[in-house]
Design an enzyme around this catalytic site. Structure first.
Site, PDB file in Angstrom:
ATOM      1  N   GLU A   4       7.392   0.132   8.306  1.00  0.00           N
ATOM      2  CA  GLU A   4       6.098  -0.485   8.016  1.00  0.00           C
ATOM      3  C   GLU A   4       6.333  -1.988   7.882  1.00  0.00           C
ATOM      4  O   GLU A   4       7.289  -2.399   7.214  1.00  0.00           O
ATOM      5  CB  GLU A   4       5.560   0.084   6.694  1.00  0.00           C
ATOM      6  CG  GLU A   4       4.261  -0.553   6.228  1.00  0.00           C
ATOM      7  CD  GLU A   4       3.755   0.064   4.910  1.00  0.00           C
ATOM      8  OE1 GLU A   4       4.599   0.430   4.065  1.00  0.00           O
ATOM      9  OE2 GLU A   4       2.530   0.162   4.758  1.00  0.00           O
ATOM     10  N   GLU A  20      -5.633  -3.818  -0.413  1.00  0.00           N
ATOM     11  CA  GLU A  20      -5.153  -2.734  -1.263  1.00  0.00           C
ATOM     12  C   GLU A  20      -5.482  -3.077  -2.713  1.00  0.00           C
ATOM     13  O   GLU A  20      -4.767  -3.865  -3.338  1.00  0.00           O
ATOM     14  CB  GLU A  20      -3.625  -2.582  -1.151  1.00  0.00           C
ATOM     15  CG  GLU A  20      -3.132  -2.043   0.163  1.00  0.00           C
ATOM     16  CD  GLU A  20      -1.610  -1.849   0.161  1.00  0.00           C
ATOM     17  OE1 GLU A  20      -1.154  -0.820   0.658  1.00  0.00           O
ATOM     18  OE2 GLU A  20      -0.895  -2.735  -0.343  1.00  0.00           O
TER      19      GLU A  20
END
Ligand SMILES: *[C@@H]1O[C@H](CO)[C@@H](O)[C@H](O)[C@H]1NC(C)=O
Ligand SMILES: *[C@@H]1O[C@H](CO)[C@@H](O)[C@H](O)[C@H]1NC(C)=O
Length: 239
Positions: A136, A220
């Site tokens: 990621e 987030e």
């Protein structure tokens, strides 16, 4: 004059409310090639709260959207990743020339624990699920409150005219995160392939055996009261 006030007010409120799509369910999506908007409340059970994502304007080259949330609960756990994804032909990172992208955004509340970030996944298997990867790559454009990326800081570097702290960690999926050493970057425009080039040169990222499979931009939230992230423009390309 007075008799025109009411119809005008009604007309204006109708315009203000016009949205391309409203996404409030946990994984509600709006798919219009090459963009995919996802409310993505994947960590909602780590706290309580709510979040809806609104698609404001979309064309074949860019999308405008906003997301409004409030979340309480565990400070260290991400509740969601409302995001705009860009669809492209998957290929080895080493076969990609450039990934030009623009993200212009604002938050109406910064007394929150949250990040604003690009999230990219790569995998050796080109058919790997696109919701995770072997690796990621997160590029944080902002960090609010005492939140931090997965793992620990391993380096600092300069890419695209900004200075970044580089973090690395993870278990099954290895995560590299770049966090601006300076202020939040509210208007980013650049080639994010350069982050992969740096990882390949400095940290042995296996670019010739990892396919880029996912490219997203969003926020987030960990915790905070009512807050809205407005993305006035997101665009991307993988060439
Ligand atoms: C979040 O917003 C909802 C709806 O506006 C409200 O009912 C709730 O009390 C809020 N929760 C928090 C933790 O602020
Ligand atoms: C990926 O999936 C496609 C479509 O099912 C298939 O044709 C292809 O062979 C698969 N590739 C690999 C490397 O598994």
């Amino acid at each position: 004059m007075a008799k025109f006030t009411l119809p005008l007010a009604l007309a204006l409120s109708a315009v203000a409310q016009a949205q391309v799509a409203t996404l409030c369910d946990q994984y509600a999506i709006y798919d219009k090639y090459p963009f995919l908007l996802n409310n993505n409340l994947w960590g909602k059970d780590k706290g309580s709260g709510s979040q809806c994502t609104y698609v404001d304007k979309i064309s074949s080259s860019e999308v405008s959207w906003h997301t409004t949330w409030n979340w309480s609960g565990t400070d260290s756990e991400v509740k969601s990743y409302a995001n705009s994804g860009f669809d492209f032909t998957k290929k080895y990172v080493s076969d990609i020339g450039k990934i030009p992208t623009t993200a212009s955004w604002s938050y109406d509340n910064t007394d929150i624990k949250a990040d604003v970030a690009y999230d990219l996944f790569t995998a050796a298997d080109i058919n790997h699920t696109t919701s995770s990867g072997d690796y990621e790559l997160m590029i944080w454009l902002a960090k609010y409150g005492s939140v931090q990326p997965i793992g620990k800081q391993i380096d600092t570097t300069n890419i695209g005219g900004y200075s970044w702290d580089v973090w690395y960690g993870g278990d099954a999926m290895k995560t590299y995160s770049f966090v601006p050493s300076g202020n939040a970057i509210t208007s980013f425009s650049g080639d994010i392939k350069k982050f992969f080039d740096y990882l390949t040169q400095s940290h042995s990222f296996p670019a010739s055996s990892q396919n880029l499979i996912t490219l997203q931009f969003g926020t987030e939230p960990f915790t905070g009261g009512k807050s809205t992230l407005t993305v006035s423009k997101f665009s991307a390309n993988v060439a």
